[in-house]
Design a protein around this motif. Structure first.
Motif, PDB file in Angstrom:
ATOM      1  N   HIS A 145       0.849  -1.191   0.000  1.00 21.94           N
ATOM      2  CA  HIS A 145       0.000   0.000   0.000  1.00 21.94           C
ATOM      3  C   HIS A 145       0.885   1.241   0.000  1.00 21.94           C
ATOM      4  O   HIS A 145       2.087   1.163   0.282  1.00 21.94           O
ATOM      5  CB  HIS A 145      -0.921   0.014   1.217  1.00 21.94           C
ATOM      6  CG  HIS A 145      -1.768  -1.209   1.341  1.00 21.94           C
ATOM      7  ND1 HIS A 145      -2.975  -1.366   0.702  1.00 21.94           N
ATOM      8  CD2 HIS A 145      -1.552  -2.366   2.038  1.00 21.94           C
ATOM      9  CE1 HIS A 145      -3.485  -2.543   0.992  1.00 21.94           C
ATOM     10  NE2 HIS A 145      -2.630  -3.180   1.807  1.00 21.94           N
ATOM     11  N   SER A 195       1.221   5.070   1.700  1.00 21.52           N
ATOM     12  CA  SER A 195       0.758   5.925   2.797  1.00 21.52           C
ATOM     13  C   SER A 195       0.433   7.312   2.267  1.00 21.52           C
ATOM     14  O   SER A 195       0.796   7.652   1.129  1.00 21.52           O
ATOM     15  CB  SER A 195       1.849   6.011   3.868  1.00 21.52           C
ATOM     16  OG  SER A 195       2.963   6.717   3.381  1.00 21.52           O
ATOM     17  N   THR A 240       1.800   9.977   2.831  1.00 21.60           N
ATOM     18  CA  THR A 240       3.030  10.733   2.524  1.00 21.60           C
ATOM     19  C   THR A 240       3.722  10.228   1.277  1.00 21.60           C
ATOM     20  O   THR A 240       4.792  10.717   0.910  1.00 21.60           O
ATOM     21  CB  THR A 240       3.999  10.649   3.713  1.00 21.60           C
ATOM     22  OG1 THR A 240       4.297   9.273   3.980  1.00 21.60           O
ATOM     23  CG2 THR A 240       3.372  11.255   4.954  1.00 21.60           C
ATOM     24  N   TYR A 286       4.117   0.904   2.219  1.00 21.60           N
ATOM     25  CA  TYR A 286       4.181   0.054   3.394  1.00 21.60           C
ATOM     26  C   TYR A 286       3.439  -1.243   3.072  1.00 21.60           C
ATOM     27  O   TYR A 286       2.727  -1.348   2.077  1.00 21.60           O
ATOM     28  CB  TYR A 286       3.585   0.742   4.622  1.00 21.60           C
ATOM     29  CG  TYR A 286       2.105   0.981   4.567  1.00 21.60           C
ATOM     30  CD1 TYR A 286       1.200   0.080   5.131  1.00 21.60           C
ATOM     31  CD2 TYR A 286       1.594   2.127   3.973  1.00 21.60           C
ATOM     32  CE1 TYR A 286      -0.158   0.311   5.079  1.00 21.60           C
ATOM     33  CE2 TYR A 286       0.230   2.361   3.917  1.00 21.60           C
ATOM     34  CZ  TYR A 286      -0.641   1.446   4.476  1.00 21.60           C
ATOM     35  OH  TYR A 286      -1.992   1.666   4.442  1.00 21.60           O
ATOM     36  N   TYR A 337       1.192  -4.767   4.474  1.00 26.33           N
ATOM     37  CA  TYR A 337       0.175  -5.165   5.455  1.00 26.33           C
ATOM     38  C   TYR A 337      -0.051  -6.671   5.373  1.00 26.33           C
ATOM     39  O   TYR A 337      -0.199  -7.236   4.273  1.00 26.33           O
ATOM     40  CB  TYR A 337      -1.126  -4.413   5.174  1.00 26.33           C
ATOM     41  CG  TYR A 337      -2.278  -4.812   6.060  1.00 26.33           C
ATOM     42  CD1 TYR A 337      -2.330  -4.409   7.389  1.00 26.33           C
ATOM     43  CD2 TYR A 337      -3.323  -5.601   5.575  1.00 26.33           C
ATOM     44  CE1 TYR A 337      -3.379  -4.762   8.206  1.00 26.33           C
ATOM     45  CE2 TYR A 337      -4.370  -5.972   6.386  1.00 26.33           C
ATOM     46  CZ  TYR A 337      -4.393  -5.543   7.708  1.00 26.33           C
ATOM     47  OH  TYR A 337      -5.435  -5.914   8.517  1.00 26.33           O
ATOM     48  N   SER A 355       1.505  -4.085  10.087  1.00 30.14           N
ATOM     49  CA  SER A 355       1.992  -3.294   8.965  1.00 30.14           C
ATOM     50  C   SER A 355       3.430  -2.893   9.236  1.00 30.14           C
ATOM     51  O   SER A 355       3.820  -2.682  10.389  1.00 30.14           O
ATOM     52  CB  SER A 355       1.119  -2.054   8.768  1.00 30.14           C
ATOM     53  OG  SER A 355       1.151  -1.256   9.925  1.00 30.14           O
ATOM     54  N   TYR A 363       7.125  -0.901   7.258  1.00 31.15           N
ATOM     55  CA  TYR A 363       7.727  -0.205   6.127  1.00 31.15           C
ATOM     56  C   TYR A 363       8.832  -1.048   5.459  1.00 31.15           C
ATOM     57  O   TYR A 363       9.331  -0.679   4.406  1.00 31.15           O
ATOM     58  CB  TYR A 363       8.316   1.132   6.589  1.00 31.15           C
ATOM     59  CG  TYR A 363       7.283   2.178   6.880  1.00 31.15           C
ATOM     60  CD1 TYR A 363       6.684   2.907   5.843  1.00 31.15           C
ATOM     61  CD2 TYR A 363       6.878   2.454   8.174  1.00 31.15           C
ATOM     62  CE1 TYR A 363       5.726   3.868   6.102  1.00 31.15           C
ATOM     63  CE2 TYR A 363       5.931   3.407   8.448  1.00 31.15           C
ATOM     64  CZ  TYR A 363       5.357   4.127   7.399  1.00 31.15           C
ATOM     65  OH  TYR A 363       4.421   5.074   7.670  1.00 31.15           O
ATOM     66  N   ASP A 395      -9.266   7.427  10.426  1.00 31.51           N
ATOM     67  CA  ASP A 395      -8.815   7.623   9.046  1.00 31.51           C
ATOM     68  C   ASP A 395      -8.614   9.090   8.710  1.00 31.51           C
ATOM     69  O   ASP A 395      -7.750   9.429   7.892  1.00 31.51           O
ATOM     70  CB  ASP A 395      -9.819   6.990   8.078  1.00 31.51           C
ATOM     71  CG  ASP A 395      -9.998   5.506   8.346  1.00 31.51           C
ATOM     72  OD1 ASP A 395     -10.855   5.177   9.183  1.00 31.51           O
ATOM     73  OD2 ASP A 395      -9.273   4.701   7.751  1.00 31.51           O
ATOM     74  N   PRO A 425      -3.360  11.042   8.609  1.00 24.99           N
ATOM     75  CA  PRO A 425      -2.335  11.805   7.869  1.00 24.99           C
ATOM     76  C   PRO A 425      -1.597  12.825   8.722  1.00 24.99           C
ATOM     77  O   PRO A 425      -0.511  13.256   8.333  1.00 24.99           O
ATOM     78  CB  PRO A 425      -3.152  12.498   6.762  1.00 24.99           C
ATOM     79  CG  PRO A 425      -4.376  11.671   6.611  1.00 24.99           C
ATOM     80  CD  PRO A 425      -4.682  11.144   7.964  1.00 24.99           C
ATOM     81  N   VAL A 443       1.115  10.161  10.821  1.00 31.95           N
ATOM     82  CA  VAL A 443       1.655   8.895  10.327  1.00 31.95           C
ATOM     83  C   VAL A 443       3.137   8.999   9.991  1.00 31.95           C
ATOM     84  O   VAL A 443       3.872   8.010  10.035  1.00 31.95           O
ATOM     85  CB  VAL A 443       0.839   8.430   9.096  1.00 31.95           C
ATOM     86  CG1 VAL A 443       1.089   9.341   7.911  1.00 31.95           C
ATOM     87  CG2 VAL A 443       1.173   6.987   8.752  1.00 31.95           C
ATOM     88  N   SER A 444       3.640  10.193   9.653  1.00 30.22           N
ATOM     89  CA  SER A 444       5.039  10.346   9.277  1.00 30.22           C
ATOM     90  C   SER A 444       5.963  10.472  10.475  1.00 30.22           C
ATOM     91  O   SER A 444       7.179  10.506  10.310  1.00 30.22           O
ATOM     92  CB  SER A 444       5.191  11.583   8.377  1.00 30.22           C
ATOM     93  OG  SER A 444       4.727  12.750   9.050  1.00 30.22           O
ATOM     94  N   TYR A 497       5.160   6.621  15.364  1.00 31.79           N
ATOM     95  CA  TYR A 497       3.981   5.902  14.870  1.00 31.79           C
ATOM     96  C   TYR A 497       4.216   4.390  14.836  1.00 31.79           C
ATOM     97  O   TYR A 497       3.288   3.608  15.041  1.00 31.79           O
ATOM     98  CB  TYR A 497       3.623   6.427  13.478  1.00 31.79           C
ATOM     99  CG  TYR A 497       2.519   5.664  12.798  1.00 31.79           C
ATOM    100  CD1 TYR A 497       1.185   5.873  13.137  1.00 31.79           C
ATOM    101  CD2 TYR A 497       2.800   4.719  11.823  1.00 31.79           C
ATOM    102  CE1 TYR A 497       0.169   5.169  12.521  1.00 31.79           C
ATOM    103  CE2 TYR A 497       1.794   4.013  11.201  1.00 31.79           C
ATOM    104  CZ  TYR A 497       0.484   4.240  11.553  1.00 31.79           C
ATOM    105  OH  TYR A 497      -0.521   3.534  10.936  1.00 31.79           O
TER     106      TYR A 497
END
Length: 726
Positions: A20, A22, A24, A28, A30, A37, A39, A270, A274, A277-278, A282
């Motif tokens: 998927h 992200s 940003t 990543y 899953y 999940s 990276y 959700d 954003p 998440v960076s 996290y």
């Protein structure tokens, strides 16, 4: 000759893993089975054929974490649970809730329990150490005894032989007895040696086990270090190193991240993702489910903090008593203000209903304020009159023949002139001042020339006559002033008498209520039945209340008694009927019939059943309202319910597919994702809520309510939280 460029081939993902992107722009991965999940791109696991003569290595499957030790907390209904992974949490046996941190109500008990356990552990360690030392001492003693015994046996074996050789007179019986003794001694020696050897072998075996365990731990630690080094080698340069933290520490850092970003607790996961998440923190929690759980806990705690702080600020900023007094000062300017009209105007204002038990207490304070306001106004009026007389004296305008309309212009700039308030009252006070100082009001209307001509026509008066006339004028002015004051005083006294009558009526009513509380305690009694008893009470005989008001107070008191016993009866219903589906036949009717509330209310079995059915209906209606509140306040249901209507497929088709614009791909992806969030997923979120569990007996109806709620949700507006492209 240069070699041709061969592009690197990316290995495929292992089964169950999906890739998927992200918000940003970073990819990543899953894993659906464990909901994890990462990276770091997972590598496929290729089966390695076992070499000849070797056995394939099989990794044992990690067991699920389960409770291992349950310790009750003394003096409470809490349990301390230690899991198979060494984690500790606390659970309530009755409420069926669990927390990782120690609740405030059992902190002292837990501290005392841990102290006792620490003392017991220290004592156990000391006992173990002492037993080991005793065991070592015993082994050493056994060794020394065996050694001494062996040397002694050897020495004893040599001496009898020498004696036999020297004496040269052996006896058969002595030889046989010596042989028997030697055999017994040899058997005893062998037995000691076997025991000593067994103890030494046990010690050696235990020492060997300890060495093997230590070697195994060293090998595991070495393998772990190699795995971490390999993971460090494969980690992207921009990703932070993995920190070895416990679950609680990682959760605390994750919540700190949410607080630093000031995440709104009303936004769903959700929409808020954003924003944080960076951040490197996290990835501290191992899975998405753990992060969502920590996010939900943060939202609940943060919402509660904001609500409590807002209530606290309101309590600090606004004191009900002060606000009511301020309302009186600002809105009641006249003593003629009616309580009925004033109450009708301000009864919906928070400053009005925020103070006092009832309207009776507020009315009492209102009338007290009217008295205070009347006294202030009278004092101010008297002071204004005195200041006005002083102004007339200082200005010297009150001369014989002076006309108020002509001389008043000389003092209009003085503030004591305006303090009187009424122009007619100023003129009246001016005339009174003239009379008090020997100037007639009739003389004030004459011109100076007319007074001089009249003085010439009349015969001159003696000095004594002038003084007598002046005294008469003063006395007449004083009498007029006293008469006016007497009239005003009579009006004030009449108002005071009316107020006193109102207060005495309120005191009489309170006295009558107190008498009813002391004398009437049976909610089934009638006025005619209790009247002979009341007539013996002096508070009844001296009461000035009319009969209709006495009856009204009596019935109000009976209603309060019935309400009190009905509340007790409803409490018994709640203790025996925990579910909304509990029928009347499941109740212990025999014990209920003999209970105090039912006895006081005089209910039979039929009346009791009617009351129970009525209580169940009211209870069900309240539970239904709470169910709707649960749906309205659940952000997960609202978010996914609205999101499923994007693209003109919703109830009202508020957002068309053409209106989405450049963000169509993201929104369409979210819409596809929203289709996967069906009613079952929403039920998973709601199933732990008590308001949802109340309707387990009617699951179809409950599902229909949820669908009706979703059908009434409108499609969302275009999101303003889409991150900008860098």
């Amino acid at each position: 000759m240069s070699l041709p460029f061969v592009p690197a081939v990316v290995p495929p993902l292992p089964p169950g893993w999906t890739e998927h992107i992200s918000p940003t722009g970073q990819p990543y991965y899953y894993y659906s089975q464990t909901q994890e999940s990462t990276y770091v791109r997972p590598l496929p696991v290729f089966p390695i054929p076992p070499m000849q003569g070797t056995v394939p290595v099989t990794h044992p499957k990690k067991k699920k974490e389960k409770p291992l030790v349950k310790t009750p907390i003394p003096g409470s209904e809490w349990l301390r649970v230690v899991t198979t992974e060494g984690n500790t949490f606390y659970t309530h046996k009755v409420k069926k809730e669990s927390v990782w941190t120690v609740p405030d109500e059992i902190k002292e008990a837990v501290a005392a329990l841990e102290k006792e356990e620490a003392q017991a552990a220290v004592k156990k360690a000391e006992d173990t150490k002492r037993a080991e030392e005793d065991k070592k001492i015993e082994v050493e003693r056994i060794k020394s005894e065996v050694k001494d015994m062996v040397g002694k046996r050897k020495a004893e074996k040599t001496f009898p032989v020498e004696e036999v050789v020297i004496s040269k007179k052996p006896r058969v019986e002595e030889e046989e007895s010596e042989e028997e003794e030697e055999e017994e001694e040899s058997e005893e020696e062998e037995e000691w040696q076997r025991e000593a050897a067994a103890q030494l072998a046990a010690e050696a075996e235990e020492q060997k086990k300890i060495q093997e365990e230590q070697k195994k731990r060293e090998e595991e630690e070495k393998a772990k270090q190699l795995a971490e080094a390999e993971a460090q080698k494969n980690r992207p340069l921009h990703m932070p190193d993995r920190v070895d933290l416990s679950v609680e520490e990682a959760k605390a850092l994750f919540k700190t991240l949410l607080r630093e970003k000031d995440i709104n607790p009303l936004y769903p996961w959700d929409m808020s993702l954003p924003l944080f998440v960076s951040d490197p923190r996290y990835v501290l929690l191992p899975s998405v489910s753990a992060r969502k759980e920590a996010f939900d806990e943060y939202c609940r705690d943060r919402a509660r903090e904001l609500r409590e702080s807002r209530v606290k600020e309101e309590k600090i900023a606004l004191h009900p008593k002060e606000e009511f007094e301020r309302l009186l000062r600002d809105e009641v300017k006249s003593t003629r203000t009616s309580w009925t009209d004033w109450r009708r105007q301000w009864k919906k204002d928070r400053r009005f209903y925020g103070w006092g038990k009832d309207d009776r207490e507020r009315e009492k304070r209102f009338r007290e304020y009217l008295k205070e306001l009347g006294e202030k106004k009278r004092a101010a009026a008297q002071k204004a009159e005195a200041d006005f007389f002083a102004l007339l004296k200082e200005s010297g305008i009150a001369k014989p023949g002076a006309v108020w309309k002509e001389v008043k212009r000389e003092i209009t700039e003085d503030p004591r002139y305006d303090a009187v308030g009424s122009s007619s009252l100023r003129e009246e006070l001016f005339n009174v001042y003239l009379k008090a100082h020997g100037v007639s009001s009739q003389d004030s209307g004459m011109s100076i020339e007319a007074s001089e001509s009249q003085a010439k026509e009349t015969t001159p008066m003696s000095q004594e006559g002038k003084e007598r006339q002046q005294r008469e004028r003063k006395e007449r002015a004083v009498k007029e002033r006293e008469q006016r004051i007497k009239v005003e005083r009579s009006k004030v006294e009449a108002d005071i008498d009316k107020s006193r009558q109102g207060l005495s009526k309120g005191e009489d009513e309170l006295d009558f209520k107190t008498m009813l509380v002391d004398a009437v305690r049976d909610p089934q009694v009638t006025w005619d039945a209790v009247l002979p008893q009341l007539k013996k009470d002096p508070r009844f005989t001296r009461s000035t209340l009319p009969l209709n008001q006495q009856l009204h107070l009596f019935h109000s008191h009976i209603g309060q008694l019935r309400a009190k016993h009905l509340t007790g009866l409803h409490g018994l219903f709640a203790s025996h009927a925990p579910s909304l589906a509990t029928p009347f036949t499941d109740l212990p009717v025999t014990s209920l019939i003999s209970s105090l509330p039912v006895t006081k209310l005089g209910y039979d079995i039929n009346r009791l059943e009617d009351e129970y059915e009525k209580w169940q209906r009211e209870r069900t209606e309240q539970a239904r309202r709470e169910f709707d509140e649960m749906l309205n306040e659940n952000a997960f249901v609202e978010f996914w319910g609205r999101l499923g209507k994007i693209g003109g497929k919703g109830v009202d088709e508020s957002i068309k597919a053409d209106d989405i614009g450049e963000d169509s791909e993201e929104i369409v992806d979210m819409k596809v994702l929203a289709k996967t969030v069906d009613l079952k997923e929403m039920v998973k979120v709601l199933k732990n809520d008590k308001r949802y569990l109340n309707f387990d007996h009617v699951p179809e109806q409950r599902e229909r309510w949820i669908r009706e709620h979703l059908s009434h949700l409108s499609a969302p507006k275009l999101s303003v939280h889409v991150p900008q492209q860098q």
